[in-house]
Design a protein around this motif. Structure first.
Motif, PDB file in Angstrom:
ATOM      1  N   LEU A  80       0.881  -1.182  -0.112  1.00 52.66           N
ATOM      2  CA  LEU A  80      -0.006   0.039  -0.043  1.00 52.66           C
ATOM      3  C   LEU A  80       0.824   1.290   0.104  1.00 52.66           C
ATOM      4  CD1 LEU A  80      -2.847   1.277   0.422  1.00 52.66           C
ATOM      5  CD2 LEU A  80      -2.312   0.977   2.960  1.00 52.66           C
ATOM      6  N   VAL A  81       0.445   2.074  -0.870  1.00 52.50           N
ATOM      7  CA  VAL A  81       1.450   3.515  -0.892  1.00 52.50           C
ATOM      8  C   VAL A  81       0.147   4.507  -0.604  1.00 52.50           C
ATOM      9  CG1 VAL A  81       2.538   5.227  -2.106  1.00 52.50           C
ATOM     10  CG2 VAL A  81       3.030   2.642  -2.596  1.00 52.50           C
ATOM     11  N   GLY A  82       0.575   5.217   0.599  1.00 52.28           N
ATOM     12  CA  GLY A  82      -0.554   6.078   1.029  1.00 52.28           C
ATOM     13  C   GLY A  82      -0.563   7.499   0.316  1.00 52.28           C
ATOM     14  N   GLN A  83      -1.415   8.375   0.994  1.00 53.83           N
ATOM     15  CA  GLN A  83      -1.069   9.730   0.374  1.00 53.83           C
ATOM     16  C   GLN A  83       0.081  10.530   1.270  1.00 53.83           C
ATOM     17  OE1 GLN A  83      -4.845  11.820   1.377  1.00 53.83           O
ATOM     18  NE2 GLN A  83      -4.096  13.821   0.756  1.00 53.83           N
ATOM     19  N   ARG A  84       0.254  10.108   2.325  1.00 51.14           N
ATOM     20  CA  ARG A  84       1.786  10.681   2.956  1.00 51.14           C
ATOM     21  C   ARG A  84       2.811   9.347   2.428  1.00 51.14           C
ATOM     22  NH1 ARG A  84       1.216  11.265   9.032  1.00 51.14           N
ATOM     23  NH2 ARG A  84       3.462  11.812   8.533  1.00 51.14           N
ATOM     24  N   PRO A  85       3.807   9.623   2.295  1.00 50.16           N
ATOM     25  CA  PRO A  85       4.590   8.588   1.748  1.00 50.16           C
ATOM     26  C   PRO A  85       5.173   7.610   2.826  1.00 50.16           C
ATOM     27  CG  PRO A  85       5.984  10.526   1.668  1.00 50.16           C
ATOM     28  CD  PRO A  85       4.403  10.931   2.000  1.00 50.16           C
ATOM     29  N   ARG A  86       5.276   8.001   4.092  1.00 52.21           N
ATOM     30  CA  ARG A  86       5.590   7.396   5.385  1.00 52.21           C
ATOM     31  C   ARG A  86       6.846   6.397   5.075  1.00 52.21           C
ATOM     32  NH1 ARG A  86      -0.121   6.279   6.523  1.00 52.21           N
ATOM     33  NH2 ARG A  86      -0.552   7.907   7.945  1.00 52.21           N
ATOM     34  N   LEU A  87       7.898   7.228   4.602  1.00 52.71           N
ATOM     35  CA  LEU A  87       9.232   6.514   4.462  1.00 52.71           C
ATOM     36  C   LEU A  87       9.914   6.271   6.072  1.00 52.71           C
ATOM     37  CD1 LEU A  87      10.933   8.320   1.352  1.00 52.71           C
ATOM     38  CD2 LEU A  87       9.549   6.092   1.449  1.00 52.71           C
ATOM     39  N   PHE A  88      10.583   5.237   6.304  1.00 56.01           N
ATOM     40  CA  PHE A  88      11.120   5.105   7.523  1.00 56.01           C
ATOM     41  C   PHE A  88      12.173   6.068   7.880  1.00 56.01           C
ATOM     42  CE2 PHE A  88       9.692   0.796   6.363  1.00 56.01           C
ATOM     43  CZ  PHE A  88       8.549   1.018   7.045  1.00 56.01           C
ATOM     44  N   PRO A  89      11.907   7.009   8.710  1.00 57.66           N
ATOM     45  CA  PRO A  89      13.002   8.162   8.777  1.00 57.66           C
ATOM     46  C   PRO A  89      14.347   7.725   9.474  1.00 57.66           C
ATOM     47  CG  PRO A  89      11.595   8.201  10.816  1.00 57.66           C
ATOM     48  CD  PRO A  89      10.798   7.281   9.943  1.00 57.66           C
ATOM     49  N   HIS A  90      14.452   6.542  10.023  1.00 56.45           N
ATOM     50  CA  HIS A  90      15.799   6.123  10.569  1.00 56.45           C
ATOM     51  C   HIS A  90      16.621   5.272   9.584  1.00 56.45           C
ATOM     52  CE1 HIS A  90      12.798   3.190  11.199  1.00 56.45           C
ATOM     53  NE2 HIS A  90      13.791   2.193  11.215  1.00 56.45           N
ATOM     54  N   LEU A  91      15.906   5.067   8.348  1.00 55.79           N
ATOM     55  CA  LEU A  91      16.610   4.369   7.272  1.00 55.79           C
ATOM     56  C   LEU A  91      17.030   5.390   5.863  1.00 55.79           C
ATOM     57  CD1 LEU A  91      14.597   1.068   7.250  1.00 55.79           C
ATOM     58  CD2 LEU A  91      16.804   1.471   8.420  1.00 55.79           C
ATOM     59  N   SER A  92      18.127   4.878   5.278  1.00 53.48           N
ATOM     60  CA  SER A  92      18.310   5.839   4.125  1.00 53.48           C
ATOM     61  C   SER A  92      17.369   5.562   3.004  1.00 53.48           C
ATOM     62  CB  SER A  92      19.761   5.140   3.650  1.00 53.48           C
ATOM     63  OG  SER A  92      19.750   3.952   3.336  1.00 53.48           O
ATOM     64  N   VAL A  93      17.341   6.107   2.182  1.00 52.31           N
ATOM     65  CA  VAL A  93      16.585   5.914   0.968  1.00 52.31           C
ATOM     66  C   VAL A  93      16.651   4.412   0.513  1.00 52.31           C
ATOM     67  CG1 VAL A  93      16.245   6.370  -1.323  1.00 52.31           C
ATOM     68  CG2 VAL A  93      16.245   8.148   0.217  1.00 52.31           C
ATOM     69  N   LEU A  94      17.941   4.013   0.198  1.00 50.89           N
ATOM     70  CA  LEU A  94      18.262   2.532  -0.195  1.00 50.89           C
ATOM     71  C   LEU A  94      17.614   1.661   0.504  1.00 50.89           C
ATOM     72  CD1 LEU A  94      19.150   1.054  -2.671  1.00 50.89           C
ATOM     73  CD2 LEU A  94      21.655   0.934  -1.357  1.00 50.89           C
ATOM     74  N   ASP A  95      17.822   1.817   1.874  1.00 52.70           N
ATOM     75  CA  ASP A  95      17.354   0.936   3.004  1.00 52.70           C
ATOM     76  C   ASP A  95      15.985   0.969   3.057  1.00 52.70           C
ATOM     77  OD1 ASP A  95      19.864  -0.172   3.445  1.00 52.70           O
ATOM     78  OD2 ASP A  95      20.406   1.121   4.930  1.00 52.70           O
ATOM     79  N   ASN A  96      15.233   1.931   2.857  1.00 48.76           N
ATOM     80  CA  ASN A  96      13.743   2.104   2.763  1.00 48.76           C
ATOM     81  C   ASN A  96      13.182   0.961   1.675  1.00 48.76           C
ATOM     82  OD1 ASN A  96      11.672   3.958   4.297  1.00 48.76           O
ATOM     83  ND2 ASN A  96      13.801   4.847   4.368  1.00 48.76           N
ATOM     84  N   VAL A  97      13.999   1.325   0.484  1.00 51.00           N
ATOM     85  CA  VAL A  97      13.625   0.367  -0.522  1.00 51.00           C
ATOM     86  C   VAL A  97      13.779  -1.194  -0.322  1.00 51.00           C
ATOM     87  CG1 VAL A  97      13.649   0.142  -3.083  1.00 51.00           C
ATOM     88  CG2 VAL A  97      13.825   2.411  -2.099  1.00 51.00           C
ATOM     89  N   ALA A  98      14.859  -1.320   0.437  1.00 43.31           N
ATOM     90  CA  ALA A  98      15.419  -2.716   0.806  1.00 43.31           C
ATOM     91  C   ALA A  98      14.481  -3.431   1.715  1.00 43.31           C
ATOM     92  CB  ALA A  98      16.784  -2.659   1.173  1.00 43.31           C
ATOM     93  N   PHE A  99      13.814  -2.538   2.490  1.00 42.54           N
ATOM     94  CA  PHE A  99      13.108  -2.883   3.596  1.00 42.54           C
ATOM     95  C   PHE A  99      12.241  -4.240   3.501  1.00 42.54           C
ATOM     96  CE2 PHE A  99       9.164  -3.207   6.594  1.00 42.54           C
ATOM     97  CZ  PHE A  99       9.931  -2.921   7.697  1.00 42.54           C
ATOM     98  N   PRO A 100      11.391  -4.100   2.484  1.00 42.27           N
ATOM     99  CA  PRO A 100      10.780  -5.622   2.298  1.00 42.27           C
ATOM    100  C   PRO A 100      11.485  -6.544   1.885  1.00 42.27           C
ATOM    101  CG  PRO A 100      10.057  -3.917   0.444  1.00 42.27           C
ATOM    102  CD  PRO A 100      11.002  -3.201   1.374  1.00 42.27           C
ATOM    103  N   LEU A 101      12.599  -6.474   1.363  1.00 34.80           N
ATOM    104  CA  LEU A 101      13.523  -7.622   0.848  1.00 34.80           C
ATOM    105  C   LEU A 101      14.082  -8.014   2.347  1.00 34.80           C
ATOM    106  CD1 LEU A 101      14.763  -5.777  -2.172  1.00 34.80           C
ATOM    107  CD2 LEU A 101      13.616  -7.762  -2.094  1.00 34.80           C
TER     108      LEU A 101
END
Ligand SMILES: Nc1ncnc2c1ncn2[C@@H]1O[C@H](COP(=O)(O)OP(=O)(O)O)[C@@H](O)[C@H]1O
Ligand SMILES: [Mg+2]
Lengths: 345, 264
Positions: A80-101
């Motif tokens: 689910l991608v919501g109206q607010r992006p809710r990227l995890f603030p404690h992770l880098s952009v790359l680690d956010n994308v790597a989170f589900p993996l």
């Protein structure tokens, strides 16, 4: 990877009132369906029921023949991608994308390598090391999209993901979504309250009114052949001529207007999109009357005319426009005429 | 995330910070002097003989062991009161709690009630029940620390967006992964603050340790109390007191650093 999504009679009540009252909807595998409706009609609730963040009072959710209804959110494959992006603030952009993996048990290096590929897909490969707080709104939503795609979802759920963005950025996101369809062809259920957006990105637009799907059809058909007065009004249609259908024609204060396709005899309201109505001299046209008001609508003008059948409107392109008080004729092109049932209640 | 303040704001901040530091430091100055004094007769403004006799005597009186026991006591209290405070704070901030007002009042009550009032009765109870004094001490202090941890964690969770956890779940994270990879990292700065306050409750306690511990557990405050009741011990007392001041200051700095990292 993509599967179809079937909603079957979803009901959800909050404190007695049924917000969703039997929602049936099918998204074909690899298809994009936009769920369109006024705010507060329960669009987000539909997505939460599909994602498993909320439980329906009745009805089922199926994807690829699998019944998801009782499953925990993490076992559904519905990112689910919501109206607010809710990227995890404690992770880098790359680690956010790597989170589900990473939560799927992938080794850190492999997860990051794959995440870099998804980040590349949304055109942000060079922001991999940044913190989410340093991104712009558009960049955040792109990262959120990449993160959702990294989960390899069977169904991608988008809840007004672009509504907080500037118009230019939003159009960029629409193009990105089209590109992504070419690259990974996900099954997408997109919620929006913006007709333009629904028409721009979806194969099928489903209109949610009063807790049910009032109509699901391609955007063009929805505008010219609404299923009801409510759908016509929700999509901004303003021309309504009450009357009755008699042997292939609509009979009203405007006289007898031939219909392009067969309609059953009986009372019915003729609707013609204001964008389809043309202005002509007072001697010609299917209806004649006096201009009461002319309002600018961007590059176009809305011309309101009083006719024997009540007020009718035409939208004209830039150029010569009549002034209030002018006598004009209105052409209702035969192939644009459409009859809907009279409003009940 | 936060922009650098304009130059005039920064200029105005410096004297205020200096003033705040002075407020904290001034009471420590006589302590520092005493700890480095071998002799400091009455009318002299500064010590007449400098030396570390006070520290040697403190070590001889068992200050090292007391330091260790105090650290352990503070850690034990923090280890109990922080998770309990976090769970209660989260429930109060995010969920519907039956009789919320009553629960809140009960959780905050230990602040209003002086500990020794409760402790007297408890001691006889724990003694009869055969609960070891140290266990009873840790339990009682944890309850007194609970109001602080609950307060900190409830405020933190009031500004907490559960959407992050929901997002994580739709991305495939189970409850355990959500806790370890999303919930705890996001709550870390508040947890550190709550743990610091709970640690201080155990670290600085005197009355409960005396009554419930029955004088068997000699912590730093107990040692300071015992030494300062005798006269002529000023240098030793100063040395032990300084030992009691430094660890919390170090922890405070660590907590502030963690909070800053979380805010970034
Ligand atoms: N958890 C909830 N508790 C009570 N009411 C809710 C809850 N979630 C949604 N609602 C109500 O359901 C209705 C639909 O909400 P929502 O699905 O967010 O609408 P939309 O996304 O179409 O704007 C609203 O009236 C909202 O107040
Ligand atoms: Mg919504």
């Amino acid at each position: 990877m993509s599967t179809d999504l079937v909603l079957d009679g979803l009901v959800r009540r909050f404190g007695g009132a049924a917000v969703l009252d039997g929602v049936d909807l099918t998204v074909p595998a690899g298809g994009v369906v936009a769920l369109l409706g006024p705010s507060g009609t329960g669009k987000s609730t539909v997505l939460r029921l599909v994602a498993g963040l909320d439980t329906p009072d009745a009805g089922r959710v199926r994807a690829g023949g699998r019944d998801l209804t009782g499953l925990a959110p993490e076992r559904r494959g519905t990112a689910l991608v919501g109206q607010r992006p809710r990227l995890f603030p404690h992770l880098s952009v790359l680690d956010n994308v790597a989170f589900p993996l990473a939560v799927a048990g992938r080794r850190r290096r492999a997860a990051r390598a794959e995440a870099a590929g998804h980040l590349d897909l949304v055109g942000l490969a060079d922001l991999a090391g940044r913190r989410p707080a340093t991104l712009s709104g558009g960049q955040e939503q792109r990262v959120a999209l990449a993160r959702a795609l990294a989960a390899a979802p069977a169904v991608l759920l988008l809840d007004e993901p672009f509504s907080a963005l500037d118009p230019g950025v939003r159009e960029g996101m629409h193009r990105l979504l089209a590109d992504l369809r070419g690259a990974v062809s996900p099954t997408v259920l997109l919620v929006t309250h913006d007709r333009q957006e629904a028409a721009a990105v979806a194969d099928t637009v489903a209109v949610l009114l009063d807790g049910r799907i009032a109509q699901a059809a391609p955007a063009g058909e929805l505008h010219t052949r609404p299923a009801s007065l409510a759908v016509s009004r929700f999509l901004g249609g303003v021309n309504e001529v009450p009357g009755a259908v008699e042997r292939g024609a609509h009979v009203s204060a405007l006289g007898r207007l031939a219909l392009p396709c067969a309609s059953p005899d009986g009372p019915g309201v003729l609707v013609v999109r204001q964008e389809a109505v043309a202005l002509t001299g007072p001697a010609d046209g299917d209806a004649t009357g006096t201009v009461t008001r002319v309002t600018p609508r961007g590059a176009r003008w809305r011309v309101e005319v009083t006719t024997p059948a009540g007020p009718l409107s035409a939208e004209t392109g830039p150029g010569r426009t009549p002034a209030p008080g002018d006598a004009v004729g209105l052409v209702l092109p035969p192939d644009q005429r459409w009859v809907v049932p009279q409003a009940t209640g | 995330m936060t922009r650098a303040a304009p130059a005039w704001r920064r200029a105005a901040v410096a004297p205020r910070v200096a003033l705040a530091l002075a407020w904290l430091a001034v009471p420590l100055v006589p302590l520092l002097l005493w700890a480095a004094a071998d002799r400091w007769p009455f009318p002299a403004v500064l010590p007449t003989d400098w030396g570390l006799t006070g520290w040697r005597q403190a070590a001889g009186q068992g200050a090292g062991g007391a330091l260790g026991r105090s650290v352990l006591l503070g850690l034990a209290v923090a280890a109990l009161a922080t998770p309990a405070g976090a769970m209660a704070g989260r429930a109060l901030a995010l969920h519907r709690v039956p009789a919320r007002r009553l629960v809140e009042a009960l959780l905050l009550a230990p602040v209003a009630v002086p500990p020794f009032a409760v402790v007297m009765g408890l001691t006889t109870l724990t003694l009869r029940a055969g609960v070891p004094g140290t266990v009873a001490l840790v339990l009682v202090l944890s309850v007194s620390a609970l109001p602080y941890t609950v307060f900190v964690m409830r405020s933190a969770y009031a500004g907490y967006d559960v959407g992050f956890e929901e997002e994580a779940r739709t991305l495939g994270a189970g409850p355990r992964a959500v806790l370890l990879r999303v919930h705890l990292p996001l709550a870390a700065p508040a947890l550190a603050t709550a743990a610091f306050l709970a640690f201080l409750v155990g670290w600085s306690d005197y009355v409960v340790t005396l009554v419930v511990g029955g004088g068997q557990l000699v912590t730093l405050p107990m040692l300071v109390g015992a030494l300062s009741s005798a006269t002529g011990n000023d240098a030793v007392v100063a040395a032990v007191s300084l030992t009691a001041v430094v660890p919390p200051l170090l922890l405070l700095a660590a907590t502030a650093l963690l909070a800053r990292r979380g805010a970034r």
